[in-house]
Write a protein that holds these residues in place. Structure first.
Motif, PDB file in Angstrom:
ATOM      1  N   PHE A 166      26.208 -48.794  40.435  1.00 38.74           N
ATOM      2  CA  PHE A 166      26.550 -50.205  39.667  1.00 38.74           C
ATOM      3  C   PHE A 166      25.487 -50.933  40.517  1.00 38.74           C
ATOM      4  CE2 PHE A 166      30.422 -47.719  39.398  1.00 38.74           C
ATOM      5  CZ  PHE A 166      30.719 -47.949  38.099  1.00 38.74           C
ATOM      6  N   THR A 167      24.509 -51.604  39.790  1.00 39.59           N
ATOM      7  CA  THR A 167      23.343 -52.270  40.458  1.00 39.59           C
ATOM      8  C   THR A 167      23.481 -53.870  40.258  1.00 39.59           C
ATOM      9  OG1 THR A 167      22.156 -52.336  38.500  1.00 39.59           O
ATOM     10  CG2 THR A 167      21.878 -50.447  39.779  1.00 39.59           C
ATOM     11  N   ALA A 168      24.802 -54.261  39.740  1.00 40.02           N
ATOM     12  CA  ALA A 168      25.070 -55.792  39.803  1.00 40.02           C
ATOM     13  C   ALA A 168      23.747 -56.581  38.965  1.00 40.02           C
ATOM     14  CB  ALA A 168      25.362 -56.139  40.816  1.00 40.02           C
ATOM     15  N   ASP A 169      23.350 -57.499  39.663  1.00 45.87           N
ATOM     16  CA  ASP A 169      22.090 -58.219  39.333  1.00 45.87           C
ATOM     17  C   ASP A 169      20.719 -57.681  40.098  1.00 45.87           C
ATOM     18  OD1 ASP A 169      23.453 -59.639  37.137  1.00 45.87           O
ATOM     19  OD2 ASP A 169      23.400 -61.585  38.416  1.00 45.87           O
ATOM     20  N   HIS A 170      20.845 -56.751  40.764  1.00 46.56           N
ATOM     21  CA  HIS A 170      19.846 -56.382  41.880  1.00 46.56           C
ATOM     22  C   HIS A 170      18.663 -55.831  40.929  1.00 46.56           C
ATOM     23  CE1 HIS A 170      17.821 -55.674  45.514  1.00 46.56           C
ATOM     24  NE2 HIS A 170      17.774 -54.054  45.267  1.00 46.56           N
ATOM     25  N   VAL A 171      19.190 -54.699  40.460  1.00 49.27           N
ATOM     26  CA  VAL A 171      18.372 -54.101  39.227  1.00 49.27           C
ATOM     27  C   VAL A 171      18.685 -54.285  37.899  1.00 49.27           C
ATOM     28  CG1 VAL A 171      17.268 -51.789  38.720  1.00 49.27           C
ATOM     29  CG2 VAL A 171      17.849 -52.286  41.100  1.00 49.27           C
ATOM     30  N   LEU A 172      18.150 -54.861  37.064  1.00 49.68           N
ATOM     31  CA  LEU A 172      18.152 -55.137  35.651  1.00 49.68           C
ATOM     32  C   LEU A 172      17.335 -54.433  34.497  1.00 49.68           C
ATOM     33  CD1 LEU A 172      19.160 -59.058  35.993  1.00 49.68           C
ATOM     34  CD2 LEU A 172      20.898 -57.009  35.893  1.00 49.68           C
ATOM     35  N   PRO A 173      17.555 -54.017  33.680  1.00 49.38           N
ATOM     36  CA  PRO A 173      16.999 -53.153  32.712  1.00 49.38           C
ATOM     37  C   PRO A 173      15.701 -53.865  31.970  1.00 49.38           C
ATOM     38  CG  PRO A 173      18.930 -53.362  31.681  1.00 49.38           C
ATOM     39  CD  PRO A 173      18.999 -53.994  33.096  1.00 49.38           C
ATOM     40  N   ASN A 174      16.048 -55.339  31.634  1.00 52.33           N
ATOM     41  CA  ASN A 174      15.142 -55.939  30.801  1.00 52.33           C
ATOM     42  C   ASN A 174      14.717 -57.180  31.274  1.00 52.33           C
ATOM     43  OD1 ASN A 174      15.709 -54.107  28.656  1.00 52.33           O
ATOM     44  ND2 ASN A 174      17.755 -55.295  28.247  1.00 52.33           N
ATOM     45  N   ILE A 175      15.124 -57.853  32.497  1.00 56.72           N
ATOM     46  CA  ILE A 175      14.614 -59.085  32.999  1.00 56.72           C
ATOM     47  C   ILE A 175      14.647 -58.950  34.496  1.00 56.72           C
ATOM     48  CG2 ILE A 175      15.742 -60.520  31.272  1.00 56.72           C
ATOM     49  CD1 ILE A 175      17.887 -61.286  33.337  1.00 56.72           C
ATOM     50  N   PHE A 176      13.683 -59.597  35.155  1.00 55.05           N
ATOM     51  CA  PHE A 176      13.594 -59.463  36.566  1.00 55.05           C
ATOM     52  C   PHE A 176      14.435 -60.739  37.097  1.00 55.05           C
ATOM     53  CE2 PHE A 176      11.820 -60.614  40.596  1.00 55.05           C
ATOM     54  CZ  PHE A 176      11.198 -59.494  40.992  1.00 55.05           C
ATOM     55  N   PRO A 177      15.364 -60.193  38.197  1.00 59.79           N
ATOM     56  CA  PRO A 177      16.401 -61.073  38.654  1.00 59.79           C
ATOM     57  C   PRO A 177      15.847 -62.412  39.383  1.00 59.79           C
ATOM     58  CG  PRO A 177      16.560 -58.888  39.611  1.00 59.79           C
ATOM     59  CD  PRO A 177      15.249 -58.960  38.646  1.00 59.79           C
ATOM     60  N   HIS A 178      16.569 -63.498  39.279  1.00 63.82           N
ATOM     61  CA  HIS A 178      16.038 -64.542  39.745  1.00 63.82           C
ATOM     62  C   HIS A 178      15.980 -64.703  41.495  1.00 63.82           C
ATOM     63  CE1 HIS A 178      15.499 -68.619  40.682  1.00 63.82           C
ATOM     64  NE2 HIS A 178      16.687 -68.932  41.237  1.00 63.82           N
ATOM     65  N   LEU A 179      15.024 -65.095  42.075  1.00 61.00           N
ATOM     66  CA  LEU A 179      15.113 -65.115  43.290  1.00 61.00           C
ATOM     67  C   LEU A 179      14.947 -66.744  44.011  1.00 61.00           C
ATOM     68  CD1 LEU A 179      12.631 -62.263  44.221  1.00 61.00           C
ATOM     69  CD2 LEU A 179      14.907 -62.225  44.127  1.00 61.00           C
ATOM     70  N   SER A 180      15.379 -66.890  44.942  1.00 61.19           N
ATOM     71  CA  SER A 180      15.246 -68.231  45.725  1.00 61.19           C
ATOM     72  C   SER A 180      14.803 -68.047  47.190  1.00 61.19           C
ATOM     73  CB  SER A 180      16.444 -69.047  45.624  1.00 61.19           C
ATOM     74  OG  SER A 180      17.361 -68.474  46.210  1.00 61.19           O
ATOM     75  N   PRO A 181      14.225 -68.990  47.636  1.00 60.16           N
ATOM     76  CA  PRO A 181      13.736 -68.620  49.386  1.00 60.16           C
ATOM     77  C   PRO A 181      14.958 -68.512  50.176  1.00 60.16           C
ATOM     78  CG  PRO A 181      13.462 -71.000  48.575  1.00 60.16           C
ATOM     79  CD  PRO A 181      14.032 -70.311  47.483  1.00 60.16           C
ATOM     80  N   ALA A 182      14.557 -67.893  51.192  1.00 55.41           N
ATOM     81  CA  ALA A 182      15.491 -67.660  52.492  1.00 55.41           C
ATOM     82  C   ALA A 182      15.716 -69.213  53.080  1.00 55.41           C
ATOM     83  CB  ALA A 182      15.162 -66.457  53.480  1.00 55.41           C
ATOM     84  N   TRP A 183      14.792 -70.149  52.905  1.00 55.00           N
ATOM     85  CA  TRP A 183      15.004 -71.140  53.613  1.00 55.00           C
ATOM     86  C   TRP A 183      16.180 -72.100  52.982  1.00 55.00           C
ATOM     87  CZ3 TRP A 183       9.490 -72.260  51.632  1.00 55.00           C
ATOM     88  CH2 TRP A 183       9.592 -72.794  50.689  1.00 55.00           C
ATOM     89  N   ASN A 184      16.597 -71.832  51.745  1.00 48.50           N
ATOM     90  CA  ASN A 184      17.840 -72.232  51.153  1.00 48.50           C
ATOM     91  C   ASN A 184      19.065 -71.572  51.740  1.00 48.50           C
ATOM     92  OD1 ASN A 184      16.588 -74.113  49.304  1.00 48.50           O
ATOM     93  ND2 ASN A 184      16.792 -73.116  47.588  1.00 48.50           N
ATOM     94  N   ALA A 185      19.047 -70.375  52.034  1.00 47.53           N
ATOM     95  CA  ALA A 185      20.312 -69.525  52.304  1.00 47.53           C
ATOM     96  C   ALA A 185      19.615 -68.318  52.803  1.00 47.53           C
ATOM     97  CB  ALA A 185      21.162 -69.306  51.092  1.00 47.53           C
ATOM     98  N   PRO A 186      20.478 -67.729  53.751  1.00 50.60           N
ATOM     99  CA  PRO A 186      19.977 -66.463  54.549  1.00 50.60           C
ATOM    100  C   PRO A 186      19.983 -65.286  53.536  1.00 50.60           C
ATOM    101  CG  PRO A 186      21.800 -67.712  55.973  1.00 50.60           C
ATOM    102  CD  PRO A 186      21.628 -68.128  54.364  1.00 50.60           C
ATOM    103  N   PHE A 187      19.355 -64.316  53.669  1.00 54.47           N
ATOM    104  CA  PHE A 187      19.369 -62.981  52.922  1.00 54.47           C
ATOM    105  C   PHE A 187      18.763 -63.392  51.407  1.00 54.47           C
ATOM    106  CE2 PHE A 187      22.626 -62.062  56.010  1.00 54.47           C
ATOM    107  CZ  PHE A 187      22.099 -61.014  56.769  1.00 54.47           C
ATOM    108  N   HIS A 188      18.251 -64.455  51.095  1.00 55.59           N
ATOM    109  CA  HIS A 188      17.479 -64.628  49.915  1.00 55.59           C
ATOM    110  C   HIS A 188      15.890 -64.323  50.323  1.00 55.59           C
ATOM    111  CE1 HIS A 188      21.120 -66.701  48.841  1.00 55.59           C
ATOM    112  NE2 HIS A 188      20.664 -66.924  47.566  1.00 55.59           N
ATOM    113  N   GLY A 189      15.213 -64.403  49.091  1.00 54.87           N
ATOM    114  CA  GLY A 189      13.901 -64.174  49.290  1.00 54.87           C
ATOM    115  C   GLY A 189      13.238 -62.928  48.844  1.00 54.87           C
TER     116      GLY A 189
END
Length: 201
Positions: free
Chosen positions: A60-83
């Motif tokens: 179950f890949t949640a929003d990490h691997v999506l079949p039709n779109i690229f998941p949204h990303l934000s920078p790690a300077w906003n929050a840990p473990f992003h980027g």
């Protein structure tokens, strides 16, 4: 750029950011077993606490691997473990999982070749990296880079575009390909240092 910054902050204080978290019933860590059945795989990048759950040959890949779109990303300077770097590292870990025959995403249809989809996502990420790098050569601020990469977006989508471009600028800085400096009376500026790298199609 003051008006754009003000507009972005107003969007942050509106929907869909106006929510409160609930109590934590169960804490999970990478490699844990949930309910004695699901193996937990920490998959940061899109959001800090995201996990993929594996039940035998099903992931179950949640929003990490999506079949039709690229998941949204934000920078790690906003929050840990992003980027970008955490996201791509987690993609590599998911691609290396043995015996995954079926991947079920949070949005869209089932995926029957997880490794192929992950390879496609990494190619898309490489291309985005180069688009952002090229934009830094002519656009000196984060807002200007975002306009160069996404010239037609507005409203809430403009905020998402700004976050995504910021994630790639952050990764370019981490790689040493651009430098970020703050100057009096100016917004953040990005100074290209290295020639762009070739990207496999």
């Amino acid at each position: 750029e003051g008006d754009e910054a003000k507009a972005a902050l107003e969007l942050y204080h509106g929907e869909p950011y106006d929510f409160e978290g609930g109590p934590i019933a169960t804490e999970l860590a990478d490699g844990d077993r949930l309910d004695g059945r699901f193996t937990v795989h920490h998959a940061p990048g899109h959001c800090a606490g995201q996990v993929c759950l594996q039940l035998g040959g099903v992931l179950f890949t949640a929003d990490h691997v999506l079949p039709n779109i690229f998941p949204h990303l934000s920078p790690a300077w906003n929050a840990p473990f992003h980027g970008v770097a955490p996201y791509e590292a987690a993609l590599d870990r998911m691609a290396a999982l043995p015996d995954v025959r079926l991947a079920l995403p949070g949005h869209g249809p089932a995926m029957h070749d997880l490794a192929e989809r992950i390879a496609t996502l990494k190619r898309l990420s490489d291309r985005m990296m180069e688009r952002v790098w090229e934009a830094t050569a002519v656009a000196p601020t984060l807002a200007a880079v975002t306009r160069a990469v996404y010239p037609t977006v507005d409203g809430y989508h403009a905020l998402l575009a700004l976050e995504k471009v910021a994630a790639y600028v952050e990764e370019l800085v981490r790689q040493g390909r651009v430098a970020m400096v703050e100057r009096e009376s100016e917004s953040w500026r990005f100074l290209p240092q290295l020639a762009p790298l070739a990207v496999e199609p």
